[in-house]
Enzyme design. Structure first.
Site, PDB file in Angstrom:
ATOM      1  N   ALA A 148     -15.994  -2.079  -4.556  1.00 58.94           N
ATOM      2  CA  ALA A 148     -15.670  -0.808  -5.224  1.00 58.94           C
ATOM      3  C   ALA A 148     -16.834  -0.387  -6.117  1.00 58.94           C
ATOM      4  O   ALA A 148     -17.146   0.811  -6.232  1.00 58.94           O
ATOM      5  CB  ALA A 148     -14.385  -0.949  -6.039  1.00 58.94           C
ATOM      6  N   TYR A 150      -5.323   1.416 -10.037  1.00 60.23           N
ATOM      7  CA  TYR A 150      -4.300   2.478 -10.094  1.00 60.23           C
ATOM      8  C   TYR A 150      -2.864   1.980 -10.264  1.00 60.23           C
ATOM      9  O   TYR A 150      -1.923   2.771 -10.243  1.00 60.23           O
ATOM     10  CB  TYR A 150      -4.432   3.470  -8.930  1.00 60.23           C
ATOM     11  CG  TYR A 150      -4.189   2.931  -7.547  1.00 60.23           C
ATOM     12  CD1 TYR A 150      -2.903   2.770  -7.044  1.00 60.23           C
ATOM     13  CD2 TYR A 150      -5.255   2.633  -6.707  1.00 60.23           C
ATOM     14  CE1 TYR A 150      -2.693   2.313  -5.763  1.00 60.23           C
ATOM     15  CE2 TYR A 150      -5.051   2.169  -5.422  1.00 60.23           C
ATOM     16  CZ  TYR A 150      -3.771   2.009  -4.960  1.00 60.23           C
ATOM     17  OH  TYR A 150      -3.553   1.555  -3.682  1.00 60.23           O
ATOM     18  N   ASP A 157     -14.457   5.847  -0.002  1.00 65.07           N
ATOM     19  CA  ASP A 157     -14.233   5.402  -1.385  1.00 65.07           C
ATOM     20  C   ASP A 157     -15.214   6.085  -2.338  1.00 65.07           C
ATOM     21  O   ASP A 157     -14.853   6.489  -3.439  1.00 65.07           O
ATOM     22  CB  ASP A 157     -14.413   3.877  -1.495  1.00 65.07           C
ATOM     23  CG  ASP A 157     -13.177   3.113  -1.030  1.00 65.07           C
ATOM     24  OD1 ASP A 157     -12.084   3.708  -1.010  1.00 65.07           O
ATOM     25  OD2 ASP A 157     -13.315   1.926  -0.679  1.00 65.07           O
ATOM     26  N   GLY A 164     -18.535  -5.775  -7.115  1.00 69.51           N
ATOM     27  CA  GLY A 164     -17.954  -5.978  -5.781  1.00 69.51           C
ATOM     28  C   GLY A 164     -18.085  -4.711  -4.941  1.00 69.51           C
ATOM     29  O   GLY A 164     -18.931  -3.842  -5.216  1.00 69.51           O
ATOM     30  N   LYS A 202     -13.412  -4.854   3.984  1.00 73.89           N
ATOM     31  CA  LYS A 202     -14.284  -3.672   3.994  1.00 73.89           C
ATOM     32  C   LYS A 202     -15.722  -3.992   4.405  1.00 73.89           C
ATOM     33  O   LYS A 202     -16.398  -3.157   4.981  1.00 73.89           O
ATOM     34  CB  LYS A 202     -14.271  -2.990   2.625  1.00 73.89           C
ATOM     35  CG  LYS A 202     -12.957  -2.279   2.335  1.00 73.89           C
ATOM     36  CD  LYS A 202     -13.027  -1.519   1.032  1.00 73.89           C
ATOM     37  CE  LYS A 202     -11.681  -0.940   0.689  1.00 73.89           C
ATOM     38  NZ  LYS A 202     -11.693  -0.173  -0.563  1.00 73.89           N
ATOM     39  N   ASN A 216     -21.719  -6.992 -15.178  1.00 72.39           N
ATOM     40  CA  ASN A 216     -20.738  -7.835 -14.485  1.00 72.39           C
ATOM     41  C   ASN A 216     -20.587  -9.179 -15.177  1.00 72.39           C
ATOM     42  O   ASN A 216     -21.503  -9.657 -15.844  1.00 72.39           O
ATOM     43  CB  ASN A 216     -21.195  -8.049 -13.030  1.00 72.39           C
ATOM     44  CG  ASN A 216     -20.092  -8.642 -12.173  1.00 72.39           C
ATOM     45  OD1 ASN A 216     -18.937  -8.235 -12.287  1.00 72.39           O
ATOM     46  ND2 ASN A 216     -20.430  -9.606 -11.330  1.00 72.39           N
ATOM     47  N   GLY A 239      -7.102   5.706 -11.778  1.00 67.10           N
ATOM     48  CA  GLY A 239      -7.482   5.292 -10.420  1.00 67.10           C
ATOM     49  C   GLY A 239      -6.769   6.075  -9.327  1.00 67.10           C
ATOM     50  O   GLY A 239      -7.253   6.128  -8.191  1.00 67.10           O
ATOM     51  N   SER A 281       0.821  -1.226   0.000  1.00 63.06           N
ATOM     52  CA  SER A 281       0.000   0.000   0.000  1.00 63.06           C
ATOM     53  C   SER A 281       0.854   1.276   0.000  1.00 63.06           C
ATOM     54  O   SER A 281       1.912   1.339   0.627  1.00 63.06           O
ATOM     55  CB  SER A 281      -0.897   0.008   1.230  1.00 63.06           C
ATOM     56  OG  SER A 281      -1.488   1.269   1.371  1.00 63.06           O
TER      57      SER A 281
HETATM   58  P1  NAP Z   1     -14.028  -7.339  -5.628  1.00 61.46           P
HETATM   59  O1  NAP Z   1     -15.011  -7.135  -4.527  1.00 61.46           O
HETATM   60  O2  NAP Z   1     -13.174  -8.523  -5.602  1.00 61.46           O
HETATM   61  O3  NAP Z   1     -14.858  -7.287  -7.025  1.00 61.46           O
HETATM   62  C1  NAP Z   1     -14.310  -7.650  -8.176  1.00 61.46           C
HETATM   63  C2  NAP Z   1     -15.350  -7.539  -9.307  1.00 61.46           C
HETATM   64  O4  NAP Z   1     -14.581  -7.618 -10.484  1.00 61.46           O
HETATM   65  C3  NAP Z   1     -16.379  -8.645  -9.332  1.00 61.46           C
HETATM   66  O5  NAP Z   1     -17.615  -8.131  -9.763  1.00 61.46           O
HETATM   67  C4  NAP Z   1     -15.801  -9.611 -10.360  1.00 61.46           C
HETATM   68  O6  NAP Z   1     -16.776 -10.295 -11.137  1.00 61.46           O
HETATM   69  C5  NAP Z   1     -15.080  -8.682 -11.292  1.00 61.46           C
HETATM   70  N1  NAP Z   1     -13.961  -9.362 -11.940  1.00 61.46           N
HETATM   71  C6  NAP Z   1     -12.855  -9.882 -11.359  1.00 61.46           C
HETATM   72  N2  NAP Z   1     -12.042 -10.432 -12.280  1.00 61.46           N
HETATM   73  C7  NAP Z   1     -12.659 -10.289 -13.467  1.00 61.46           C
HETATM   74  C8  NAP Z   1     -12.334 -10.663 -14.803  1.00 61.46           C
HETATM   75  N3  NAP Z   1     -11.184 -11.284 -15.076  1.00 61.46           N
HETATM   76  N4  NAP Z   1     -13.197 -10.337 -15.785  1.00 61.46           N
HETATM   77  C9  NAP Z   1     -14.362  -9.706 -15.517  1.00 61.46           C
HETATM   78  N5  NAP Z   1     -14.724  -9.313 -14.276  1.00 61.46           N
HETATM   79  C10 NAP Z   1     -13.884  -9.616 -13.259  1.00 61.46           C
HETATM   80  O7  NAP Z   1     -13.038  -6.129  -5.718  1.00 61.46           O
HETATM   81  P2  NAP Z   1     -13.299  -4.626  -5.241  1.00 61.46           P
HETATM   82  O8  NAP Z   1     -12.917  -4.472  -3.817  1.00 61.46           O
HETATM   83  O9  NAP Z   1     -14.658  -4.230  -5.678  1.00 61.46           O
HETATM   84  O10 NAP Z   1     -12.185  -3.819  -6.078  1.00 61.46           O
HETATM   85  C11 NAP Z   1     -12.199  -3.798  -7.499  1.00 61.46           C
HETATM   86  C12 NAP Z   1     -11.019  -2.993  -7.983  1.00 61.46           C
HETATM   87  O11 NAP Z   1     -11.206  -1.602  -7.649  1.00 61.46           O
HETATM   88  C13 NAP Z   1      -9.699  -3.365  -7.294  1.00 61.46           C
HETATM   89  O12 NAP Z   1      -9.041  -4.342  -8.037  1.00 61.46           O
HETATM   90  C14 NAP Z   1      -8.918  -2.076  -7.246  1.00 61.46           C
HETATM   91  O13 NAP Z   1      -8.011  -2.031  -8.314  1.00 61.46           O
HETATM   92  C15 NAP Z   1      -9.961  -1.001  -7.453  1.00 61.46           C
HETATM   93  N6  NAP Z   1      -9.997  -0.084  -6.294  1.00 61.46           N
HETATM   94  C16 NAP Z   1      -9.330   1.073  -6.413  1.00 61.46           C
HETATM   95  C17 NAP Z   1      -9.333   1.984  -5.367  1.00 61.46           C
HETATM   96  C18 NAP Z   1      -8.614   3.302  -5.531  1.00 61.46           C
HETATM   97  O14 NAP Z   1      -8.372   3.997  -4.547  1.00 61.46           O
HETATM   98  N7  NAP Z   1      -8.281   3.681  -6.749  1.00 61.46           N
HETATM   99  C19 NAP Z   1     -10.008   1.712  -4.169  1.00 61.46           C
HETATM  100  C20 NAP Z   1     -10.707   0.500  -4.089  1.00 61.46           C
HETATM  101  C21 NAP Z   1     -10.675  -0.401  -5.146  1.00 61.46           C
HETATM  102  P3  NAP Z   1     -17.519 -11.624 -10.611  1.00 61.46           P
HETATM  103  O15 NAP Z   1     -18.655 -11.106  -9.755  1.00 61.46           O
HETATM  104  O16 NAP Z   1     -17.971 -12.308 -11.838  1.00 61.46           O
HETATM  105  O17 NAP Z   1     -16.503 -12.403  -9.823  1.00 61.46           O
END
Ligand code: NAP
Length: 459
Positions: free
Chosen positions: A327, A409, A303, A325, A267, A346, A430, A218
């Site tokens: 985010a 990001y 967020d 998910g 989270k 999704n 990001g 991080s």
């Molecule tokens: P999460 O809860 O694990 O959700 C992931 C989502 O992405 C799910 O809907 C999943 O689909 C989908 N997914 C995963 N792999 C995939 C693939 N290969 N093809 C298509 N869809 C796919 O993760 P999260 O906590 O929401 O975070 C998501 C992303 O947001 C993180 O990876 C991070 O990079 C970004 N983020 C950025 C910040 C920032 O400050 N910039 C803060 C928070 C998060 P399924 O439902 O089909 O499994």
């Protein structure tokens, strides 16, 4: 170290503060007295002549001119509503919030000649102002001390003990330190944590941390420690990388940790371990910020503000969120707050439907992207995150002028953003979400509003 006492009128800032100052052999200053001396008038007269804005301006000047160290200062009850005052008060200081219930305060300040700030009867005014000011008090304080049923000398005694030993008991701290002993921490953090609350001059007086698994990659520790140094806050920001969030929260209570940035995979789960949840975090179903004051842990979500801020000029647009998910939930909440029409797409469409159902928006599979023809696209999946070089959309999917915000990001220019840029889209990396959510998080934990440009420079 400068000691600042904040809290509502009638919480004993002057009486307990004077006793504490005597105990520590330091002078006691009261900002209301300084204002009266500088203006050559009593506060009711200042209010009559200049109104509340005139008084607040004098208060701002008095606080900015306070001496930097070795003094105990009692502040006016409304001072910490202004983040500039908080910044000036917090520099090189420990801030105690003295608390008491509505009825006790009303009784203690009965018969005062202070003018009404709300035009309401004194008893009603106390309740209204307390509720309005409570969030600002909690943000600005390092430690909260309940004064209900305690004589001022006992309150002063408690503050002196917290300064020497920290806000929790020795046994609690020992248990918390055993947990710390299991973590993969840099040696410098371990040494600083061991010295904490040992009354050792320049050592940090408080801890903040990121809580996640994994979270050693991080950027938060570097950013926060730079911000602490910049604002003169005696804090260490460290990393609590551990697979069990219940153990992390227990240690946070035992060590009196002031603030946590919560990241994957905790989270959602962390909410059930806290004492209170902010309404935005409850609606999103995720907490990414925890603030502790007086042994009470409250959860917030910043967020969604990190998604909202870069898109705030796109009120009412048609938007697609990719992913379902945590985010994505924060992104949907942000977009709806800007009156956007949101469709969630999704890989697993059932999950999109479930999430969209919670917020009353549309849902579908990723393949229906073209049918929506959005003005705004938010990627809330990890697709494109280093070392993955793929993108969920191709150049054919994107129209010129569409805004594409990739929440991933690392790297800053993801494959999706590279494609979108070539297609003539407006792209938002990001890092923008990271910057804005971190700025809001720092505000919750310290009450200080960091200029956006400074966070950008430090990131
Ligand atoms: P999460 O809860 O694990 O959700 C992931 C989502 O992405 C799910 O809907 C999943 O689909 C989908 N997914 C995963 N792999 C995939 C693939 N290969 N093809 C298509 N869809 C796919 O993760 P999260 O906590 O929401 O975070 C998501 C992303 O947001 C993180 O990876 C991070 O990079 C970004 N983020 C950025 C910040 C920032 O400050 N910039 C803060 C928070 C998060 P399924 O439902 O089909 O499994």
């Amino acid at each position: 170290m400068r000691i600042i006492l904040t809290g509502f009128r009638g919480t004993g800032k002057t009486t307990a503060g004077t006793i504490l100052a005597e105990k520590l052999g330091l002078p006691f200053l009261d900002t209301d007295r300084i204002i009266e001396d500088r203006a050559g008038k009593k506060i009711p007269v200042i209010f009559r002549e200049k109104g509340e804005p005139g008084f607040r301006e004098l208060e701002r000047q008095a606080i900015a001119a306070l001496p930097p160290g070795d003094v105990v200062v009692g502040t006016g009850g409304g001072a910490v509503l202004d983040p500039v005052n908080v910044e000036n008060l917090r520099r090189g200081s420990l801030v105690f919030l003295l608390q008491a219930g509505e009825e006790t305060i009303a009784r203690r300040i009965g018969g005062s000649d202070r003018p009404s700030l709300t035009g309401r009867a004194p008893a009603d005014e106390v309740g209204e102002l307390l509720r309005e000011r409570q969030p600002a008090y909690l943000r600005a304080a390092d430690f909260c001390i309940g004064t209900e049923g305690k004589p001022p000398a006992a309150v002063a005694e408690e503050m002196a003990r917290v300064m020497q030993e920290g806000p929790t008991s020795r046994l609690s701290r020992e248990s918390g330190m055993r947990f710390i002993g299991k973590l993969p921490l840099p040696e410098s953090d371990r040494t600083a944590l061991a010295a904490l609350h040992g009354g050792k001059g320049d050592e940090p007086a408080g801890i903040c941390a990121i809580a996640g698994y994994p979270c050693s990659h991080s950027r938060s520790p570097a950013l926060w420690n730079r911000l602490f140094a910049r604002y003169g806050l005696p804090y260490l920001y460290t990393s609590l990388e551990w697979p069990d969030i219940a153990e992390i929260i227990r240690a946070a209570r035992e060590l009196g940790i002031r603030g946590l940035s919560v990241t994957i995979p905790f989270k959602e789960a962390v909410a059930g371990l806290l004492d209170g949840i902010d309404p935005d975090a409850r609606a999103i179903g995720a907490v990414n910020t925890v603030v502790q004051c007086g042994g009470v842990l409250r959860g917030y979500n910043t967020d969604w503000l990190g998604v909202r801020e870069p898109l705030r000029d796109l009120h009412g647009a048609r938007a697609v969120v990719l992913g379902a998910g945590g985010a994505a939930a924060a992104a949907i909440y942000a977009l709806l707050s800007l009156d956007m029409e949101v469709t969630v797409l999704n890989r697993t469409p059932e999950k999109a439907e479930q999430l969209a159902g919670r917020f009353g928006c549309r849902a579908g599979p990723l393949t229906s992207f073209r049918a929506v023809s959005p003005d705004v696209v938010v990627n809330a999946t990890p697709v494109g995150m280093h070392p993955d070089r793929s993108s969920l959309l191709s150049a054919d999917d994107l129209d010129e002028g569409t805004t594409v915000f990739d929440l991933v990001y690392t790297p800053p220019e993801t494959p999706l953003l590279a494609i979108a840029r070539k297609a003539g889209c407006r792209v938002i990396p990001g890092t923008e979400m990271f910057i804005h959510q971190a700025r809001e998080q720092f505000f919750h934990v310290t009450g200080i509003r960091v200029p956006e440009a400074l966070v950008r420079e430090l990131v």
